[in-house]
Design an enzyme around this catalytic site. Structure first.
Site, PDB file in Angstrom:
ATOM      1  N   ARG A  17       0.862  -1.190   0.000  1.00 52.64           N
ATOM      2  CA  ARG A  17       0.000   0.000   0.000  1.00 52.64           C
ATOM      3  C   ARG A  17       0.896   1.236   0.000  1.00 52.64           C
ATOM      4  O   ARG A  17       0.844   2.056   0.921  1.00 52.64           O
ATOM      5  CB  ARG A  17      -0.923   0.019   1.220  1.00 52.64           C
ATOM      6  CG  ARG A  17      -2.017  -1.057   1.210  1.00 52.64           C
ATOM      7  CD  ARG A  17      -3.036  -0.747   2.294  1.00 52.64           C
ATOM      8  NE  ARG A  17      -4.127  -1.696   2.299  1.00 52.64           N
ATOM      9  CZ  ARG A  17      -4.273  -2.679   3.186  1.00 52.64           C
ATOM     10  NH1 ARG A  17      -3.369  -2.818   4.146  1.00 52.64           N
ATOM     11  NH2 ARG A  17      -5.303  -3.495   3.147  1.00 52.64           N
ATOM     12  N   GLN A  77       6.722  -4.765   4.371  1.00 50.45           N
ATOM     13  CA  GLN A  77       6.683  -6.214   4.213  1.00 50.45           C
ATOM     14  C   GLN A  77       6.221  -6.662   2.833  1.00 50.45           C
ATOM     15  O   GLN A  77       6.012  -7.862   2.619  1.00 50.45           O
ATOM     16  CB  GLN A  77       5.775  -6.839   5.284  1.00 50.45           C
ATOM     17  CG  GLN A  77       6.226  -6.561   6.710  1.00 50.45           C
ATOM     18  CD  GLN A  77       5.504  -7.409   7.748  1.00 50.45           C
ATOM     19  OE1 GLN A  77       6.112  -7.908   8.670  1.00 50.45           O
ATOM     20  NE2 GLN A  77       4.204  -7.581   7.600  1.00 50.45           N
ATOM     21  N   ASP A 113      -3.496   1.624   6.454  1.00 52.73           N
ATOM     22  CA  ASP A 113      -4.599   2.058   5.600  1.00 52.73           C
ATOM     23  C   ASP A 113      -5.600   2.910   6.377  1.00 52.73           C
ATOM     24  O   ASP A 113      -6.813   2.716   6.294  1.00 52.73           O
ATOM     25  CB  ASP A 113      -5.292   0.856   4.966  1.00 52.73           C
ATOM     26  CG  ASP A 113      -5.792  -0.146   6.009  1.00 52.73           C
ATOM     27  OD1 ASP A 113      -5.350  -0.069   7.174  1.00 52.73           O
ATOM     28  OD2 ASP A 113      -6.612  -1.009   5.660  1.00 52.73           O
ATOM     29  N   ASP A 130      -3.960  -8.461  18.827  1.00 53.05           N
ATOM     30  CA  ASP A 130      -4.261  -7.295  19.666  1.00 53.05           C
ATOM     31  C   ASP A 130      -5.152  -7.651  20.849  1.00 53.05           C
ATOM     32  O   ASP A 130      -4.928  -7.202  21.978  1.00 53.05           O
ATOM     33  CB  ASP A 130      -4.889  -6.170  18.839  1.00 53.05           C
ATOM     34  CG  ASP A 130      -6.012  -6.654  17.917  1.00 53.05           C
ATOM     35  OD1 ASP A 130      -6.484  -7.802  18.078  1.00 53.05           O
ATOM     36  OD2 ASP A 130      -6.411  -5.887  17.021  1.00 53.05           O
ATOM     37  N   HIS A 176     -10.861   4.263   9.078  1.00 50.19           N
ATOM     38  CA  HIS A 176     -10.364   2.968   8.623  1.00 50.19           C
ATOM     39  C   HIS A 176     -11.472   2.259   7.846  1.00 50.19           C
ATOM     40  O   HIS A 176     -12.654   2.582   7.995  1.00 50.19           O
ATOM     41  CB  HIS A 176      -9.957   2.141   9.861  1.00 50.19           C
ATOM     42  CG  HIS A 176      -9.231   0.871   9.562  1.00 50.19           C
ATOM     43  ND1 HIS A 176      -9.879  -0.310   9.293  1.00 50.19           N
ATOM     44  CD2 HIS A 176      -7.908   0.577   9.521  1.00 50.19           C
ATOM     45  CE1 HIS A 176      -8.988  -1.272   9.092  1.00 50.19           C
ATOM     46  NE2 HIS A 176      -7.779  -0.756   9.218  1.00 50.19           N
TER      47      HIS A 176
END
Length: 632
Positions: free
Chosen positions: A155, A184, A242, A352, A376
């Protein structure tokens, strides 16, 4: 000695105003007789969160107003959403007036906010600035600094624009220790047209680390490791690539963390990037018995502030306590990372939430802080329960439950997994069933293989899925043959509407038996139905021998085909592995809990990152013979 900690005003009133009235980020012009309420998400002060989790006992609102005859009224709300007028003042004939309101936090045990309204009189008015400040002890007067850790994969434009948002906020610069970008993918950020300006703006603050695709957990763990080893930042903030970021939210998170009673994880909220006024995620918990994530009690998902603002939305005034915060924006004190370890090597999903539970068990709470947020892509627009991510959902949920479930055999976990497997089976979603079985087999293999699976598991999963028609997505609708039924449905037996409770129970009992019958011949050459994603429930799909089912993102569809032999095989394996989990849960839980400290340690992660790090521990280009970088 006492000093001040402040939260500045960012203009976001929620009122209908002309763009020309916004003078800058902290100033707003009002026309004569116009009324504006600053009781909005970004401008109101979430008093109950500061009352519960920080050392602050009183706040001071300092308001600078230009223009004669304006009225300023301060309001407060209670946990049930009812509001009360606190104080009203009026500007005199002077060009500029500054008002100070001393506001106690004592009445906000269960919830409530402070805010202010401004009403212009016969003259135009400018609200020049507003600050919420607090007197704090000398040892809390210096603000902390943060390493912003961003994991990105293919991205380049999106993440470059995000870096630009951070670079273009001079007020944020004193708070930044470093911006760490874990690159990555194969499409490099440095090739984006937006990157040079962002890199120049951040200067030496920016550090880019290139490594193979180790997923979100591998990227965030790298940022956590670098932050801990460097040891100069007070916090590490996990942030998705993003997102659209409000830099003020980072400052507020750091300030809240600085003044917290104990080291506290401070998370931000998520707004929809497609509909900017829609609050998608406000606070989440893990239910102990089901061990599933969901909105905290009393929270409404996808709340649209353009339809109902903060002042008229009663549920938003109750303080919402959470178990974890998504890593789309989440501030973690370095002390917490040093004590409980880094992320689990899960690639993505549940890293998370597991970390939040681990921190909570160690005495470190998580707060999802109103006024700190990003925009998001909403989860509801994704297909991650059926595609390649189904493997990671299943495996990582079981790993997290084995580590943290309070029940001897995981509560409802095994039974609910079996129910989901059967629902996917009768829905002809064979690729999803296979991936979930693969996930459970990998869990049974034990915790010490998690690190080794990081570089290559995604490629393995994607290659495995290609053999199933339900995983072969087609963009062009003409790819599929025309819909044709062997016989028209019997009178009254069409599948419109939602079945009643009795009918649903009957279908649940009979559908597995139907799966063993021979398929209708016509269904092999023509799908029997086209089913929109919103209607793709198991009780609808299971009526057909083949169907074209569209995906939730609206971009593609797949052909589902019933296969009795495959159903028998998958049903047998499903029953066997769930029975095994039911028997072996206590042993597995003990094994995973014993290994937790080791597999989340910096030393374990350093070994995983070794192919992309030289002897001096500086980021370098991946070696040609290093682990292959899997891509989505």
């Amino acid at each position: 000695n006492l000093n001040s900690a402040q939260m500045r005003q960012s203009v976001s009133t929620g009122a209908t105003i002309h763009p020309d009235q916004i003078l800058d980020r902290e100033a707003l012009a009002l026309q004569a007789e116009q009324r504006i309420s600053f009781g909005s998400y970004f401008n109101a002060f979430p008093a109950s969160y500061w009352r519960r989790y920080t050392i602050v006992t009183d706040v001071t609102l300092t308001l600078a107003v230009e223009g004669a005859g304006a009225t300023v009224t301060v309001y407060r709300s209670m946990a049930n959403g009812r509001s009360q007028r606190v104080e009203t003042v009026t500007t005199g004939e002077d060009t500029a007036s500054t008002f100070t309101f001393e506001l106690p936090l004592k009445p906000f045990v269960d919830g409530g906010w402070y805010w202010y309204d401004v009403v212009a009189g016969d003259n135009d008015v400018v609200v020049r600035s507003a600050q919420w400040t607090a007197q704090v002890p000398e040892d809390r007067s210096q603000h902390g600094t943060v390493d912003v850790c961003i994991t990105t994969m293919n991205r380049p434009d999106f993440v470059s624009k995000l870096l630009g948002q951070l670079a273009d906020a001079p007020e944020l610069r004193p708070y930044l220790d470093e911006v760490l970008v874990m690159e990555q993918g194969t499409q490099k950020m440095r090739d984006s047209e937006f990157f040079p300006a962002a890199a120049e703006g951040l200067g030496d603050t920016l550090r880019v680390i290139e490594q193979g695709n180790l997923g979100g957990s591998g990227g965030y763990a790298r940022g956590q490791l670098e932050s801990v080893r460097k040891g100069t930042a007070t916090y590490a903030m996990m942030m998705d690539d993003d997102v659209i970021c409000e830099p003020e939210g980072i400052i507020r998170s750091v300030t809240f963390g600085d003044l917290a009673r104990r080291p506290t994880i401070v998370g931000g909220h998520m707004f929809s990037i497609y509909a900017r006024t829609r609050l998608h995620s406000f606070g989440e918990i893990i239910t102990p018995w089901r061990f599933w994530w969901l909105s905290a009690p009393g929270v409404f998902q996808d709340w649209d502030f353009s339809a109902r603002n903060l002042r008229s939305t009663r549920w938003l005034h109750k303080r919402i306590d959470v178990d974890f915060n998504g890593w789309f924006m989440c501030l973690i004190p370095r002390q917490v990372l040093e004590e409980i370890g880094l992320s689990l090597p899960l690639f993505l999903k549940w890293d998370d939430s597991e970390f939040g539970l681990r921190a909570k068990e160690a005495g470190y709470p998580t707060v999802s802080l109103p006024g700190a947020a990003v925009w998001h892509i909403p989860w509801t627009d994704k297909n991650d329960a059926l595609d390649w991510q189904a493997y990671f959902h299943q495996r990582n949920r079981f790993v997290a439950a084995l580590l943290h479930s309070a029940y001897e055999r995981g509560g409802r976990m095994v039974r609910e997994s079996l129910n989901h497997q059967i629902a996917h089976l009768v829905s002809m979603q064979y690729s999803t069933v296979e991936l979930r079985l693969m996930a459970m087999e990998d869990v049974l293999a034990g915790p010490h293989g998690l690190h080794g699976m990081l570089p290559g598991k995604l490629a393995e999963v994607n290659a495995f899925r290609k053999q199933f028609t339900d995983a072969q997505l087609q963009v062009d609708p003409d790819t599929f043959p025309a819909v044709r039924r062997h016989k028209p449905p019997r009178k009254g037996k069409d599948d419109s509407g939602v079945p009643g409770r009795v009918s649903l129970l009957v279908r649940a009992a009979t559908m597995p038996l139907r799966q063993l019958r021979p398929v209708r011949p016509t269904s092999r050459s023509h799908p029997e139905a086209e089913i929109p994603a919103m209607d793709a429930k198991w009780y609808r799909i299971a009526r057909y021998d083949s169907a074209v089912v569209s995906m939730p993102d609206g971009s593609s569809a797949a052909l589902y085909e019933r296969d009795p032999e495959k159903f028998r095989d998958l049903m047998k394996r499903t029953a066997e592995i769930h029975a095994r989990f039911q028997r072996e849960w206590p042993r597995l839980a003990a094994e995973y809990r014993a290994a937790l400290g080791e597999i989340t340690s910096p030393e374990a992660w350093e070994k995983t990152f070794a192919p992309w790090t030289d002897s001096a521990d500086r980021p370098v280009e991946p070696a040609a013979d290093g682990p292959a970088s899997a891509t989505e």
